[in-house]
Enzyme design. Structure first.
Site, mmCIF file in Angstrom:
data_model
loop_
_atom_site.group_PDB
_atom_site.id
_atom_site.type_symbol
_atom_site.label_atom_id
_atom_site.label_comp_id
_atom_site.label_asym_id
_atom_site.label_seq_id
_atom_site.Cartn_x
_atom_site.Cartn_y
_atom_site.Cartn_z
ATOM 1 N N ASP A 95 0.918 -1.148 0.290
ATOM 2 C CA ASP A 95 0.327 0.195 0.172
ATOM 3 C C ASP A 95 1.180 0.960 -0.030
ATOM 4 O O ASP A 95 1.307 0.902 0.775
ATOM 5 C CB ASP A 95 -0.580 0.037 1.306
ATOM 6 C CG ASP A 95 -2.272 0.895 0.534
ATOM 7 O OD1 ASP A 95 -3.652 0.658 1.157
ATOM 8 O OD2 ASP A 95 -1.818 2.613 1.176
ATOM 9 N N ASP A 117 -7.651 6.016 -8.182
ATOM 10 C CA ASP A 117 -8.407 6.079 -8.178
ATOM 11 C C ASP A 117 -10.173 7.410 -7.235
ATOM 12 O O ASP A 117 -9.194 7.863 -6.950
ATOM 13 C CB ASP A 117 -9.362 5.293 -6.787
ATOM 14 C CG ASP A 117 -8.299 3.574 -7.710
ATOM 15 O OD1 ASP A 117 -8.675 3.245 -8.947
ATOM 16 O OD2 ASP A 117 -8.662 2.835 -6.760
ATOM 17 N N GLU A 192 -2.389 3.310 -19.274
ATOM 18 C CA GLU A 192 -3.844 2.345 -19.882
ATOM 19 C C GLU A 192 -5.265 2.605 -19.639
ATOM 20 O O GLU A 192 -5.825 2.574 -20.357
ATOM 21 C CB GLU A 192 -3.591 0.956 -19.295
ATOM 22 C CG GLU A 192 -4.598 0.028 -19.740
ATOM 23 C CD GLU A 192 -5.229 -1.572 -18.710
ATOM 24 O OE1 GLU A 192 -4.420 -1.249 -17.886
ATOM 25 O OE2 GLU A 192 -5.579 -2.391 -19.545
ATOM 26 N N TYR A 193 -5.393 3.575 -18.464
ATOM 27 C CA TYR A 193 -6.168 4.425 -18.493
ATOM 28 C C TYR A 193 -6.555 5.528 -19.462
ATOM 29 O O TYR A 193 -7.579 5.596 -19.952
ATOM 30 C CB TYR A 193 -6.525 4.437 -17.124
ATOM 31 C CG TYR A 193 -7.288 3.490 -16.339
ATOM 32 C CD1 TYR A 193 -6.763 1.936 -16.192
ATOM 33 C CD2 TYR A 193 -8.306 3.844 -15.278
ATOM 34 C CE1 TYR A 193 -7.635 1.281 -14.930
ATOM 35 C CE2 TYR A 193 -8.991 2.641 -14.377
ATOM 36 C CZ TYR A 193 -9.209 1.552 -15.059
ATOM 37 O OH TYR A 193 -9.809 0.549 -13.720
HETATM 38 C C1 LIG Z 1 -7.534 3.032 -11.662
HETATM 39 S S1 LIG Z 1 -6.352 2.067 -11.842
HETATM 40 C C2 LIG Z 1 -5.084 2.844 -12.681
HETATM 41 C C3 LIG Z 1 -3.883 2.363 -13.248
HETATM 42 C C4 LIG Z 1 -2.484 2.486 -14.102
HETATM 43 N N1 LIG Z 1 -2.088 4.009 -13.006
HETATM 44 C C5 LIG Z 1 -3.416 3.180 -15.229
HETATM 45 O O1 LIG Z 1 -3.024 5.193 -15.232
HETATM 46 O O2 LIG Z 1 -3.884 2.611 -16.301
HETATM 47 C C6 LIG Z 1 -5.500 2.788 -9.859
HETATM 48 C C7 LIG Z 1 -4.601 1.086 -9.962
HETATM 49 O O3 LIG Z 1 -3.969 2.216 -8.120
HETATM 50 C C8 LIG Z 1 -3.906 1.153 -6.983
HETATM 51 N N2 LIG Z 1 -3.874 1.830 -6.067
HETATM 52 C C9 LIG Z 1 -5.410 2.938 -5.200
HETATM 53 N N3 LIG Z 1 -4.713 3.332 -4.103
HETATM 54 C C10 LIG Z 1 -3.519 2.126 -4.196
HETATM 55 C C11 LIG Z 1 -3.164 1.895 -2.879
HETATM 56 N N4 LIG Z 1 -2.916 2.516 -1.456
HETATM 57 N N5 LIG Z 1 -1.804 1.590 -2.469
HETATM 58 C C12 LIG Z 1 -1.171 1.212 -3.606
HETATM 59 N N6 LIG Z 1 -2.334 0.717 -4.719
HETATM 60 C C13 LIG Z 1 -3.061 1.658 -4.307
HETATM 61 C C14 LIG Z 1 -5.249 -0.117 -7.500
HETATM 62 O O4 LIG Z 1 -5.105 -1.171 -6.745
HETATM 63 C C15 LIG Z 1 -5.418 0.541 -9.110
HETATM 64 O O5 LIG Z 1 -4.727 -0.532 -9.655
#
Ligand SMILES: C[S@@+](CC[C@H](N)C(=O)[O-])C[C@H]1O[C@@H](n2cnc3c(N)ncnc32)[C@H](O)[C@@H]1O
Length: 219
Positions: A95, A117, A192-193
């Site tokens: 995390d 997110d 990707e997003y």
């Molecule tokens: C919406 S995705 C975006 C993925 C990528 N960055 C993109 O732009 O394609 C957000 C990612 O952040 C991760 N994530 C969210 N909060 C997190 C945290 N506190 N620690 C680690 N990973 C986290 C989620 O598991 C998810 O895979």
């Protein structure tokens, strides 16, 4: 992101050579892992790793580290990384809230926050990766001249992030609500997003922030 649970994902991630084991042992000496003094850039919430598998090849003079907490998602990023020759790419399965246990003060040059997110409900604001509790951690591990680079499709998260950054002692040095119609798009590597949103014609918000000189904070 829809996640398909995999029974062996935890073990596969733990054993993967690109995932750093006991990263807290490297605090203050990450250069020993990479065998050089090149700057460290992090992507927090790396997702399926599209950005990192490209940028590690385009920018080999940087040591890249992706942080992701969901093992099934990280497995995708690891698979992509296997297809690259990059010796400058590693991953942390954890995390983001542990960041300052893993990196010493000033050990990181840049933090990338890509399509974090948005957590739209007010009661979930603390989970946003630009909530001031996270920003204080980032400020600790960043070099004094370090940077946070943020991209998002979400204008509420963007507004929230601008406000949190400014009140946590960061200065916004670049900002646009339409990256693809701005000069900042030069050299941009889509995530990707980002690809999904731009394909739908959604404008991408972008900012670059630096710690304010005296590290003063109003919180
Ligand atoms: C919406 S995705 C975006 C993925 C990528 N960055 C993109 O732009 O394609 C957000 C990612 O952040 C991760 N994530 C969210 N909060 C997190 C945290 N506190 N620690 C680690 N990973 C986290 C989620 O598991 C998810 O895979």
């Amino acid at each position: 992101m829809r996640i398909r649970r995999k029974p062996h994902a935890k073990q596969m991630v733990q054993e993967h050579p690109r995932v750093v084991k006991e990263p807290e042992q490297l605090r203050g000496k990450w250069h020993t892992l990479f065998g050089n003094d090149r700057p460290i850039h992090l992507e927090l919430g790396t997702g399926k790793g599209q950005f990192l598998s490209r940028v590690c090849q385009d920018r080999p003079a940087v040591n890249w580290i992706g942080v992701e907490r969901i093992e099934e998602v990280l497995l995708h990023a690891l698979k992509k990384a296997e297809e690259t020759p990059c010796a400058n790419l590693r991953f942390l399965w954890m995390d983001v809230n542990r960041l300052d246990e893993i990196f010493a003060e000033g050990e990181v040059e840049r933090i990338h926050l890509h399509f974090s997110d948005p957590w739209p409900k007010k009661r979930h604001a603390r989970r946003r990766l630009t909530h001031h509790t996270f920003l204080h951690r980032y400020k600790k591990v960043l070099e004094p001249q370090g940077e946070i680079l943020l991209k998002t499709d979400n204008s509420s998260l963007f507004d929230f992030s601008l406000e949190e950054l400014e009140t946590t002692g960061f200065t916004i040095v670049e900002s646009t609500r339409d990256l693809y119609h701005s000069p900042y798009v030069r050299g941009n590597i889509p995530t990707e997003y980002e690809q999904k949103f731009t394909a739908r014609g959604v404008p991408i918000h972008y900012l670059l922030a630096k710690p304010t000189g005296d590290f003063s904070s109003t919180r």
